[in-house]
Design an enzyme around this catalytic site. Structure first.
Site, PDB file in Angstrom:
ATOM      1  CG  HIS A  19     -11.966  -0.420   1.132  1.00 42.86           C
ATOM      2  ND1 HIS A  19     -12.001   0.638   0.261  1.00 42.86           N
ATOM      3  CD2 HIS A  19     -11.980  -1.533   0.357  1.00 42.86           C
ATOM      4  CE1 HIS A  19     -12.035   0.197  -0.977  1.00 42.86           C
ATOM      5  NE2 HIS A  19     -12.037  -1.122  -0.952  1.00 42.86           N
ATOM      6  CE  LYS A  43      -9.750  -3.404  -9.459  1.00 45.71           C
ATOM      7  NZ  LYS A  43      -9.965  -3.382  -7.995  1.00 45.71           N
ATOM      8  CB  SER A 130     -13.209   1.882  -5.165  1.00 40.94           C
ATOM      9  OG  SER A 130     -12.730   1.567  -3.897  1.00 40.94           O
TER      10      SER A 130
HETATM   11  O1  PNS Z   1      -8.581  -3.938  -4.459  1.00 39.64           O
HETATM   12  P1  PNS Z   1      -8.022  -4.883  -5.496  1.00 39.64           P
HETATM   13  O2  PNS Z   1      -7.723  -4.148  -6.785  1.00 39.64           O
HETATM   14  O3  PNS Z   1      -8.895  -6.077  -5.720  1.00 39.64           O
HETATM   15  O4  PNS Z   1      -6.625  -5.418  -4.902  1.00 39.64           O
HETATM   16  C1  PNS Z   1      -5.808  -6.277  -5.651  1.00 39.64           C
HETATM   17  C2  PNS Z   1      -4.394  -6.299  -5.065  1.00 39.64           C
HETATM   18  C3  PNS Z   1      -3.799  -4.897  -5.092  1.00 39.64           C
HETATM   19  C4  PNS Z   1      -4.467  -6.810  -3.640  1.00 39.64           C
HETATM   20  C5  PNS Z   1      -3.529  -7.262  -5.941  1.00 39.64           C
HETATM   21  O5  PNS Z   1      -3.516  -6.797  -7.255  1.00 39.64           O
HETATM   22  C6  PNS Z   1      -2.106  -7.395  -5.402  1.00 39.64           C
HETATM   23  O6  PNS Z   1      -1.884  -8.117  -4.451  1.00 39.64           O
HETATM   24  N1  PNS Z   1      -1.138  -6.684  -6.022  1.00 39.64           N
HETATM   25  C7  PNS Z   1       0.248  -6.724  -5.598  1.00 39.64           C
HETATM   26  C8  PNS Z   1       1.109  -7.548  -6.584  1.00 39.64           C
HETATM   27  C9  PNS Z   1       0.872  -9.026  -6.387  1.00 39.64           C
HETATM   28  O7  PNS Z   1       1.291  -9.618  -5.389  1.00 39.64           O
HETATM   29  N2  PNS Z   1       0.156  -9.635  -7.349  1.00 39.64           N
HETATM   30  C10 PNS Z   1      -0.153 -11.040  -7.333  1.00 39.64           C
HETATM   31  C11 PNS Z   1      -1.455 -11.295  -6.602  1.00 39.64           C
HETATM   32  S1  PNS Z   1      -1.837 -12.994  -6.626  1.00 39.64           S
END
Ligand code: PNS
Length: 163
Positions: A19, A43, A130
């Site tokens: 990251h 998650k 992670s």
């Molecule tokens: O590290 P990750 O878990 O792959 O990150 C995923 C994350 C947090 C970027 C995604 O779940 C996210 O953008 N969440 C915020 C809510 C949202 O906009 N969801 C729609 C994504 S298309």
């Protein structure tokens, strides 16, 4: 020239050197970088949002144009409200592609002004995640090659509590 703001979103549960590599490279390419520690509804996190933000703040301390944030709701809406031009994400192995591509398309649909830029992961971080850090740390393994040195001890101590 346009002042370009980007956002690096993720669960960061916890922050890894992978990251930090992507965030550092983004901070050299763009004027302003927001790092958003977010809830991924699919998650079950080990670290609270506050802990993840604190660890991330410590990790990016030396990068003056980087700010750590968190919010509830959609990333696409946050970017619209805060005039953020693009999402920056790291791509590791091919296995990331499908999931990241899906999110990029959905975010573009929700906010057509918003681009997603992928940076290829550094070869050292290709298979770093992670979840791997959590697993190794939980069983007392050495995670010093995987997490920023400044937050290593805190992550180790916290993962031991979860054992
Ligand atoms: O590290 P990750 O878990 O792959 O990150 C995923 C994350 C947090 C970027 C995604 O779940 C996210 O953008 N969440 C915020 C809510 C949202 O906009 N969801 C729609 C994504 S298309």
């Amino acid at each position: 020239m346009k002042n370009i703001s980007v956002i690096c979103p993720g669960s960061f549960d916890p922050v890894t050197l992978g990251h930090l590599d992507i965030i550092t490279r983004a901070s050299k390419m763009f004027d302003r970088v927001y790092v958003a520690a977010l809830v991924n509804s699919s998650k079950n996190p080990s670290f609270s949002i506050e802990e993840r933000m604190e660890l991330m703040r410590e990790a990016v301390k030396g990068l003056p144009n980087v700010e750590v944030v968190s919010f509830e709701g959609l990333l696409a809406d946050y970017c619209r409200r805060n005039k953020i031009d693009a999402i920056v994400k790291g791509l590791r192995a091919v296995s990331d592609f499908e999931y990241e591509f899906q999110m990029a398309i959905a975010n573009k649909r929700l906010n057509p002004q918003l681009e997603t830029i992928f940076l290829t992961a550094d070869s050292d971080s290709m298979y770093l995640s992670s979840s791997m850090v959590r697993e190794i740390g939980r069983y007392g393994g050495d995670i010093s090659n995987f997490v920023p040195e400044c937050v290593h001890d805190r992550i180790v101590a916290r993962l031991k509590e979860n054992r």
